[in-house]
Write a protein that holds these residues in place. Structure first.
Motif, PDB file in Angstrom:
ATOM      1  N   ASP A  21       0.759  -1.125   0.024  1.00 43.55           N
ATOM      2  CA  ASP A  21      -0.012   0.055   0.081  1.00 43.55           C
ATOM      3  C   ASP A  21       0.766   1.069  -0.152  1.00 43.55           C
ATOM      4  O   ASP A  21       0.631   2.296  -0.848  1.00 43.55           O
ATOM      5  N   ARG A  22       1.760   1.234   0.776  1.00 49.63           N
ATOM      6  CA  ARG A  22       2.804   2.472   0.816  1.00 49.63           C
ATOM      7  C   ARG A  22       3.492   2.744  -0.361  1.00 49.63           C
ATOM      8  O   ARG A  22       3.519   3.733  -0.867  1.00 49.63           O
ATOM      9  N   LEU A  23       3.923   1.567  -1.122  1.00 48.14           N
ATOM     10  CA  LEU A  23       4.663   1.639  -2.668  1.00 48.14           C
ATOM     11  C   LEU A  23       3.583   2.100  -3.373  1.00 48.14           C
ATOM     12  O   LEU A  23       4.060   3.257  -4.230  1.00 48.14           O
ATOM     13  N   ARG A  24       2.330   1.581  -3.652  1.00 46.58           N
ATOM     14  CA  ARG A  24       1.319   2.131  -4.578  1.00 46.58           C
ATOM     15  C   ARG A  24       1.158   3.525  -4.227  1.00 46.58           C
ATOM     16  O   ARG A  24       0.740   4.497  -5.112  1.00 46.58           O
ATOM     17  N   ALA A  25       0.978   3.960  -2.786  1.00 45.92           N
ATOM     18  CA  ALA A  25       0.757   5.302  -2.719  1.00 45.92           C
ATOM     19  C   ALA A  25       1.888   6.413  -2.883  1.00 45.92           C
ATOM     20  O   ALA A  25       1.949   7.440  -3.428  1.00 45.92           O
ATOM     21  N   LEU A  26       3.128   5.927  -2.709  1.00 44.39           N
ATOM     22  CA  LEU A  26       4.355   6.820  -3.188  1.00 44.39           C
ATOM     23  C   LEU A  26       4.297   6.722  -4.972  1.00 44.39           C
ATOM     24  O   LEU A  26       4.177   7.943  -5.410  1.00 44.39           O
ATOM     25  N   GLU A  27       3.834   5.635  -5.640  1.00 39.78           N
ATOM     26  CA  GLU A  27       3.894   5.832  -6.954  1.00 39.78           C
ATOM     27  C   GLU A  27       2.827   6.675  -7.447  1.00 39.78           C
ATOM     28  O   GLU A  27       2.951   7.396  -8.403  1.00 39.78           O
ATOM     29  N   GLU A  28       1.688   6.565  -6.647  1.00 38.72           N
ATOM     30  CA  GLU A  28       0.517   7.607  -6.992  1.00 38.72           C
ATOM     31  C   GLU A  28       0.916   9.131  -6.999  1.00 38.72           C
ATOM     32  O   GLU A  28       0.677  10.021  -7.772  1.00 38.72           O
ATOM     33  N   ASP A  29       1.602   9.216  -5.696  1.00 39.78           N
ATOM     34  CA  ASP A  29       2.019  10.601  -5.406  1.00 39.78           C
ATOM     35  C   ASP A  29       2.883  11.181  -6.477  1.00 39.78           C
ATOM     36  O   ASP A  29       2.834  12.284  -7.048  1.00 39.78           O
ATOM     37  N   LEU A  30       3.843  10.252  -6.795  1.00 36.01           N
ATOM     38  CA  LEU A  30       4.851  10.672  -7.949  1.00 36.01           C
ATOM     39  C   LEU A  30       4.157  10.930  -9.356  1.00 36.01           C
ATOM     40  O   LEU A  30       4.427  11.829 -10.153  1.00 36.01           O
ATOM     41  N   ARG A  31       3.019  10.266  -9.585  1.00 35.53           N
ATOM     42  CA  ARG A  31       2.403  10.340 -10.739  1.00 35.53           C
ATOM     43  C   ARG A  31       1.648  11.457 -10.734  1.00 35.53           C
ATOM     44  O   ARG A  31       1.477  12.312 -11.917  1.00 35.53           O
ATOM     45  N   ARG A  32       0.943  12.088  -9.600  1.00 31.62           N
ATOM     46  CA  ARG A  32       0.319  13.422  -9.544  1.00 31.62           C
ATOM     47  C   ARG A  32       1.418  14.489  -9.605  1.00 31.62           C
ATOM     48  O   ARG A  32       1.012  15.589 -10.095  1.00 31.62           O
ATOM     49  N   LEU A  33       2.642  14.260  -9.270  1.00 34.19           N
ATOM     50  CA  LEU A  33       3.496  15.288  -9.410  1.00 34.19           C
ATOM     51  C   LEU A  33       4.546  15.652 -10.542  1.00 34.19           C
ATOM     52  O   LEU A  33       5.092  16.577 -10.850  1.00 34.19           O
ATOM     53  N   THR A  34       4.209  14.400 -11.390  1.00 42.65           N
ATOM     54  CA  THR A  34       4.953  14.633 -12.647  1.00 42.65           C
ATOM     55  C   THR A  34       4.098  14.622 -13.981  1.00 42.65           C
ATOM     56  O   THR A  34       2.989  14.214 -13.687  1.00 42.65           O
ATOM     57  N   PRO A  35       4.603  15.245 -15.221  1.00 39.82           N
ATOM     58  CA  PRO A  35       3.745  15.197 -16.106  1.00 39.82           C
ATOM     59  C   PRO A  35       3.485  13.798 -16.817  1.00 39.82           C
ATOM     60  O   PRO A  35       3.997  12.756 -16.543  1.00 39.82           O
ATOM     61  N   GLU A  36       2.360  13.935 -17.576  1.00 38.81           N
ATOM     62  CA  GLU A  36       1.780  12.696 -17.999  1.00 38.81           C
ATOM     63  C   GLU A  36       2.765  11.838 -19.093  1.00 38.81           C
ATOM     64  O   GLU A  36       3.027  10.682 -19.148  1.00 38.81           O
ATOM     65  N   ASP A  37       3.573  12.764 -19.826  1.00 36.84           N
ATOM     66  CA  ASP A  37       4.634  11.983 -20.637  1.00 36.84           C
ATOM     67  C   ASP A  37       5.863  11.916 -19.812  1.00 36.84           C
ATOM     68  O   ASP A  37       6.943  12.738 -20.246  1.00 36.84           O
ATOM     69  N   PHE A  38       5.815  11.305 -18.737  1.00 40.86           N
ATOM     70  CA  PHE A  38       7.071  11.007 -17.900  1.00 40.86           C
ATOM     71  C   PHE A  38       8.131  10.484 -18.346  1.00 40.86           C
ATOM     72  O   PHE A  38       9.246  10.950 -17.763  1.00 40.86           O
ATOM     73  N   PHE A  39       8.317   9.809 -19.427  1.00 42.03           N
ATOM     74  CA  PHE A  39       9.437   9.037 -20.004  1.00 42.03           C
ATOM     75  C   PHE A  39      10.131   9.892 -20.832  1.00 42.03           C
ATOM     76  O   PHE A  39       9.760  10.060 -22.089  1.00 42.03           O
ATOM     77  N   ARG A  40      11.116  10.682 -20.297  1.00 43.35           N
ATOM     78  CA  ARG A  40      11.781  11.607 -21.168  1.00 43.35           C
ATOM     79  C   ARG A  40      13.236  11.049 -21.763  1.00 43.35           C
ATOM     80  O   ARG A  40      14.036  10.520 -20.908  1.00 43.35           O
ATOM     81  N   LEU A  41      13.213  10.673 -22.869  1.00 45.65           N
ATOM     82  CA  LEU A  41      14.387  10.109 -23.489  1.00 45.65           C
ATOM     83  C   LEU A  41      15.591  11.100 -23.867  1.00 45.65           C
ATOM     84  O   LEU A  41      16.688  10.624 -23.780  1.00 45.65           O
ATOM     85  N   ASP A  42      15.287  12.460 -23.367  1.00 47.79           N
ATOM     86  CA  ASP A  42      16.612  13.250 -23.661  1.00 47.79           C
ATOM     87  C   ASP A  42      17.157  13.594 -22.364  1.00 47.79           C
ATOM     88  O   ASP A  42      18.130  14.525 -22.504  1.00 47.79           O
ATOM     89  N   VAL A  43      17.209  12.606 -21.271  1.00 47.78           N
ATOM     90  CA  VAL A  43      17.872  12.790 -19.989  1.00 47.78           C
ATOM     91  C   VAL A  43      19.485  12.596 -20.328  1.00 47.78           C
ATOM     92  O   VAL A  43      20.107  13.401 -19.671  1.00 47.78           O
ATOM     93  N   PRO A  44      20.035  11.690 -21.480  1.00 52.56           N
ATOM     94  CA  PRO A  44      21.568  11.816 -21.528  1.00 52.56           C
ATOM     95  C   PRO A  44      22.016  13.330 -22.085  1.00 52.56           C
ATOM     96  O   PRO A  44      22.825  13.827 -21.541  1.00 52.56           O
ATOM     97  N   GLY A  45      21.190  13.904 -22.927  1.00 55.02           N
ATOM     98  CA  GLY A  45      21.626  15.424 -23.347  1.00 55.02           C
ATOM     99  C   GLY A  45      21.336  16.450 -22.358  1.00 55.02           C
ATOM    100  O   GLY A  45      22.186  17.358 -22.110  1.00 55.02           O
ATOM    101  N   TRP A  46      20.187  16.168 -21.376  1.00 52.77           N
ATOM    102  CA  TRP A  46      19.974  17.077 -20.353  1.00 52.77           C
ATOM    103  C   TRP A  46      21.088  17.155 -19.372  1.00 52.77           C
ATOM    104  O   TRP A  46      21.342  17.929 -18.623  1.00 52.77           O
ATOM    105  N   PHE A  47      21.631  15.746 -19.072  1.00 57.21           N
ATOM    106  CA  PHE A  47      22.815  15.763 -18.003  1.00 57.21           C
ATOM    107  C   PHE A  47      23.942  16.196 -18.560  1.00 57.21           C
ATOM    108  O   PHE A  47      24.954  16.402 -18.047  1.00 57.21           O
ATOM    109  N   GLY A  48      24.189  16.257 -20.224  1.00 62.16           N
ATOM    110  CA  GLY A  48      25.171  16.776 -20.816  1.00 62.16           C
ATOM    111  C   GLY A  48      26.367  15.421 -20.675  1.00 62.16           C
ATOM    112  O   GLY A  48      27.388  15.813 -20.896  1.00 62.16           O
ATOM    113  N   THR A  49      25.757  14.226 -20.946  1.00 65.10           N
ATOM    114  CA  THR A  49      26.996  13.227 -20.768  1.00 65.10           C
ATOM    115  C   THR A  49      27.020  12.409 -22.040  1.00 65.10           C
ATOM    116  O   THR A  49      27.822  11.483 -21.986  1.00 65.10           O
ATOM    117  N   ALA A  50      26.169  12.713 -23.084  1.00 64.99           N
ATOM    118  CA  ALA A  50      26.277  11.865 -24.308  1.00 64.99           C
ATOM    119  C   ALA A  50      26.745  12.756 -25.491  1.00 64.99           C
ATOM    120  O   ALA A  50      27.021  13.969 -25.187  1.00 64.99           O
TER     121      ALA A  50
END
Length: 165
Positions: free
Chosen positions: A136-165
């Protein structure tokens, strides 16, 4: 951001940057564990960046230029990563059936195997976290993170954002 002793970040509960640092640490713990398992199961040369690359390639393949755009890196950086993954047997380049002038990067069976093993490892880690925290706590954590993050949560540009690639 350093602690009173000067040895690292101040992670006292309630400090403003504790939350993002804890989320980053949790991410790092999960990713490191998945990669240790991948190494034990025949994929010792894979790095966290490669998972983003495999997702950006997708099931139908992509060009190096499109790959760079999706990852937020230059075409040259994407091409260098493709060369490395091709040498390791995770991707292959072929001709686009719709346009013989275009070269398409696709996952090989070895690349697909690494994704399947990664997925299974993520599921095992999540199950262990559910045991440790309570489902229950894990599901609540996941639900809270869903509420706080955008719908299109999976950003493939993280390597460029970090400047590591």
């Amino acid at each position: 951001m350093s602690s009173a002793s000067g040895t690292g970040p101040d992670l006292r509960p309630g400090t403003g940057y504790e939350l993002p640092l804890r989320m980053l640490m949790a991410f790092r713990l999960v990713i490191d564990e998945v990669h240790r398992e991948l190494a034990r199961k025949g994929h010792p040369n894979l790095r966290p960046l490669h998972g983003f690359v495999f997702q950006a390639i997708g099931p139908h393949g992509t060009t190096a230029a499109e790959l760079g755009q999706r990852l937020g890196v230059s075409k040259q950086a994407a091409g260098k990563t493709v060369e490395t993954l091709e040498r390791l047997g995770y991707v292959e380049r072929g001709t686009d059936p719709a346009d013989a002038r275009r070269k398409i990067v696709r996952l090989t069976a070895r690349g697909a195997d690494s994704l399947a093993r990664s997925s299974a490892a993520f599921d095992r880690i999540r199950a262990r976290w559910a045991d440790d925290l309570g489902a229950d706590r894990l599901r609540a954590l996941e639900e809270d993170l869903r509420r706080l993050t955008p719908e299109d949560f999976f950003r493939l540009d993280v390597p460029g954002w970090f400047g590591t690639a």
